[in-house]
Enzyme design. Structure first.
Site, PDB file in Angstrom:
ATOM      1  N   LYS A   1       0.783  -1.253  -0.114  1.00 32.81           N
ATOM      2  CA  LYS A   1       0.189   0.014  -0.063  1.00 32.81           C
ATOM      3  C   LYS A   1       0.765   1.419   0.057  1.00 32.81           C
ATOM      4  O   LYS A   1       2.120   1.284   0.346  1.00 32.81           O
ATOM      5  CB  LYS A   1      -0.987  -0.002   1.294  1.00 32.81           C
ATOM      6  CG  LYS A   1      -1.855  -1.187   1.362  1.00 32.81           C
ATOM      7  CD  LYS A   1      -2.795  -1.112   2.335  1.00 32.81           C
ATOM      8  CE  LYS A   1      -3.766  -2.362   2.298  1.00 32.81           C
ATOM      9  NZ  LYS A   1      -5.002  -2.038   3.090  1.00 32.81           N
TER      10      LYS A   1
ATOM     11  N   TYR B   1     -12.440  -1.841  -3.840  1.00 32.26           N
ATOM     12  CA  TYR B   1     -13.042  -2.175  -2.619  1.00 32.26           C
ATOM     13  C   TYR B   1     -14.762  -2.224  -2.522  1.00 32.26           C
ATOM     14  O   TYR B   1     -15.043  -1.682  -1.463  1.00 32.26           O
ATOM     15  CB  TYR B   1     -12.358  -1.189  -1.640  1.00 32.26           C
ATOM     16  CG  TYR B   1     -11.005  -1.307  -0.885  1.00 32.26           C
ATOM     17  CD1 TYR B   1     -10.759  -2.754  -0.272  1.00 32.26           C
ATOM     18  CD2 TYR B   1      -9.972  -0.558  -1.114  1.00 32.26           C
ATOM     19  CE1 TYR B   1      -9.540  -2.902   0.286  1.00 32.26           C
ATOM     20  CE2 TYR B   1      -8.769  -0.830  -0.604  1.00 32.26           C
ATOM     21  CZ  TYR B   1      -8.360  -1.849  -0.067  1.00 32.26           C
ATOM     22  OH  TYR B   1      -7.430  -2.329   0.316  1.00 32.26           O
TER      23      TYR B   1
ATOM     24  N   ASN C   1      -2.063  -0.139   6.920  1.00 38.90           N
ATOM     25  CA  ASN C   1      -1.530  -1.408   7.305  1.00 38.90           C
ATOM     26  C   ASN C   1      -0.792  -2.259   6.599  1.00 38.90           C
ATOM     27  O   ASN C   1      -0.594  -3.418   6.392  1.00 38.90           O
ATOM     28  CB  ASN C   1      -2.494  -2.093   8.066  1.00 38.90           C
ATOM     29  CG  ASN C   1      -3.903  -2.700   6.824  1.00 38.90           C
ATOM     30  OD1 ASN C   1      -3.577  -2.132   5.665  1.00 38.90           O
ATOM     31  ND2 ASN C   1      -4.852  -3.239   6.993  1.00 38.90           N
TER      32      ASN C   1
ATOM     33  N   HIS D   1      -2.280  -5.585   1.480  1.00 34.30           N
ATOM     34  CA  HIS D   1      -3.516  -6.308   1.307  1.00 34.30           C
ATOM     35  C   HIS D   1      -3.388  -7.561   0.857  1.00 34.30           C
ATOM     36  O   HIS D   1      -2.464  -7.878   0.098  1.00 34.30           O
ATOM     37  CB  HIS D   1      -4.462  -5.366   0.547  1.00 34.30           C
ATOM     38  CG  HIS D   1      -5.802  -5.966  -0.098  1.00 34.30           C
ATOM     39  ND1 HIS D   1      -6.946  -5.828   0.654  1.00 34.30           N
ATOM     40  CD2 HIS D   1      -5.811  -6.770  -1.148  1.00 34.30           C
ATOM     41  CE1 HIS D   1      -7.810  -6.741   0.011  1.00 34.30           C
ATOM     42  NE2 HIS D   1      -7.221  -7.239  -1.142  1.00 34.30           N
TER      43      HIS D   1
ATOM     44  N   GLU E   1      -9.865 -10.073  -7.729  1.00 34.00           N
ATOM     45  CA  GLU E   1      -8.833  -9.018  -7.364  1.00 34.00           C
ATOM     46  C   GLU E   1      -7.758  -9.161  -8.281  1.00 34.00           C
ATOM     47  O   GLU E   1      -7.104  -8.241  -9.028  1.00 34.00           O
ATOM     48  CB  GLU E   1      -8.384  -9.085  -6.077  1.00 34.00           C
ATOM     49  CG  GLU E   1      -9.493  -8.905  -5.030  1.00 34.00           C
ATOM     50  CD  GLU E   1      -9.012  -8.797  -3.575  1.00 34.00           C
ATOM     51  OE1 GLU E   1      -7.925  -9.029  -3.155  1.00 34.00           O
ATOM     52  OE2 GLU E   1      -9.908  -8.420  -2.617  1.00 34.00           O
TER      53      GLU E   1
HETATM   54  P1  CMP Z   1      -7.535  -4.328   3.611  1.00 35.17           P
HETATM   55  O1  CMP Z   1      -7.212  -5.772   4.136  1.00 35.17           O
HETATM   56  O2  CMP Z   1      -6.785  -3.831   2.559  1.00 35.17           O
HETATM   57  O3  CMP Z   1      -9.109  -4.328   3.497  1.00 35.17           O
HETATM   58  C1  CMP Z   1     -10.080  -3.257   3.819  1.00 35.17           C
HETATM   59  C2  CMP Z   1      -9.142  -2.072   4.219  1.00 35.17           C
HETATM   60  O4  CMP Z   1      -9.661  -0.894   4.947  1.00 35.17           O
HETATM   61  C3  CMP Z   1      -8.064  -2.843   5.455  1.00 35.17           C
HETATM   62  O5  CMP Z   1      -7.168  -3.567   4.881  1.00 35.17           O
HETATM   63  C4  CMP Z   1      -7.774  -1.496   6.071  1.00 35.17           C
HETATM   64  O6  CMP Z   1      -6.428  -0.737   5.187  1.00 35.17           O
HETATM   65  C5  CMP Z   1      -9.106  -0.413   6.014  1.00 35.17           C
HETATM   66  N1  CMP Z   1      -9.678  -0.326   6.980  1.00 35.17           N
HETATM   67  C6  CMP Z   1      -9.757   1.003   7.516  1.00 35.17           C
HETATM   68  N2  CMP Z   1     -10.518   0.773   8.780  1.00 35.17           N
HETATM   69  C7  CMP Z   1     -11.057  -0.324   8.903  1.00 35.17           C
HETATM   70  C8  CMP Z   1     -11.697  -1.076   9.521  1.00 35.17           C
HETATM   71  N3  CMP Z   1     -12.297  -0.343  10.852  1.00 35.17           N
HETATM   72  N4  CMP Z   1     -11.964  -2.437   9.512  1.00 35.17           N
HETATM   73  C9  CMP Z   1     -11.462  -3.020   8.412  1.00 35.17           C
HETATM   74  N5  CMP Z   1     -10.666  -2.367   7.561  1.00 35.17           N
HETATM   75  C10 CMP Z   1     -10.308  -1.139   7.816  1.00 35.17           C
END
Ligand code: CMP
Length: 142
Positions: A10, A50, A113, A116, A127
């Site tokens: 990311k 998303y 984070n 993904h 995806e």
């Molecule tokens: P990802 O696994 O890419 O899937 C959805 C993304 O939304 C997640 O990682 C986070 O980067 C983001 N995100 C932000 N807030 C939340 C939340 N409360 N719960 C889950 N995903 C979140």
């Protein structure tokens, strides 16, 4: 079972210059990188990616973040690749991710984070196809 999964490094990781370390982490695992490219998503492209999260409180924020800078998108292949990559990433919230996982090492918030990964075979298919044509994925076994 051999599977493909979609991995994204990311914008936070690219920005803090740890994308090389994430790639190295994958290379040291039992997963193979069979496609990889750097992209910058538009907001609309991030929203399409998303789409399953549309309506959730974090949808606008995560799609703004994912279109804020370059990402590296990859196809990873190997035995149980979907679960294996999720294990290597750690839990979504870096504060809850197990020590030694990518998100525990480099993550700074539930949004920023680092990486993904697809969560199921159907999402992996969607995806991978979202970013890659068949021609861009290395086929066959080494
Ligand atoms: P990802 O696994 O890419 O899937 C959805 C993304 O939304 C997640 O990682 C986070 O980067 C983001 N995100 C932000 N807030 C939340 C939340 N409360 N719960 C889950 N995903 C979140």
């Amino acid at each position: 079972m051999t599977q493909q999964t979609l991995a994204i490094i990311k914008p936070d990781a690219v920005g803090k210059k740890c994308m090389g370390e994430v790639v190295r982490f994958i290379e040291q695992s039992d997963l193979r990188i069979t496609a990889m490219k750097m992209i910058r998503m538009t907001k609309a492209e991030a929203e399409g990616f998303y789409a399953v999260h549309r309506g959730k409180h974090f949808f606008d924020s995560v799609t703004t973040f994912m279109s804020s800078g370059p990402c590296v998108v990859m196809v990873l292949e190997g035995a149980e690749a979907i679960a294996r990559w999720r294990e290597m990433m750690g839990l979504t919230d870096p504060g809850k991710a197990a020590p030694g996982t990518i998100r525990a090492k480099w993550g700074s918030s539930i949004e920023k984070n680092v990486v993904h990964g697809s969560d199921a075979p159907e999402t992996a298919l969607f995806e991978v196809r979202y970013f890659f044509s068949e021609m861009e994925i290395i086929g066959g076994k080494e």
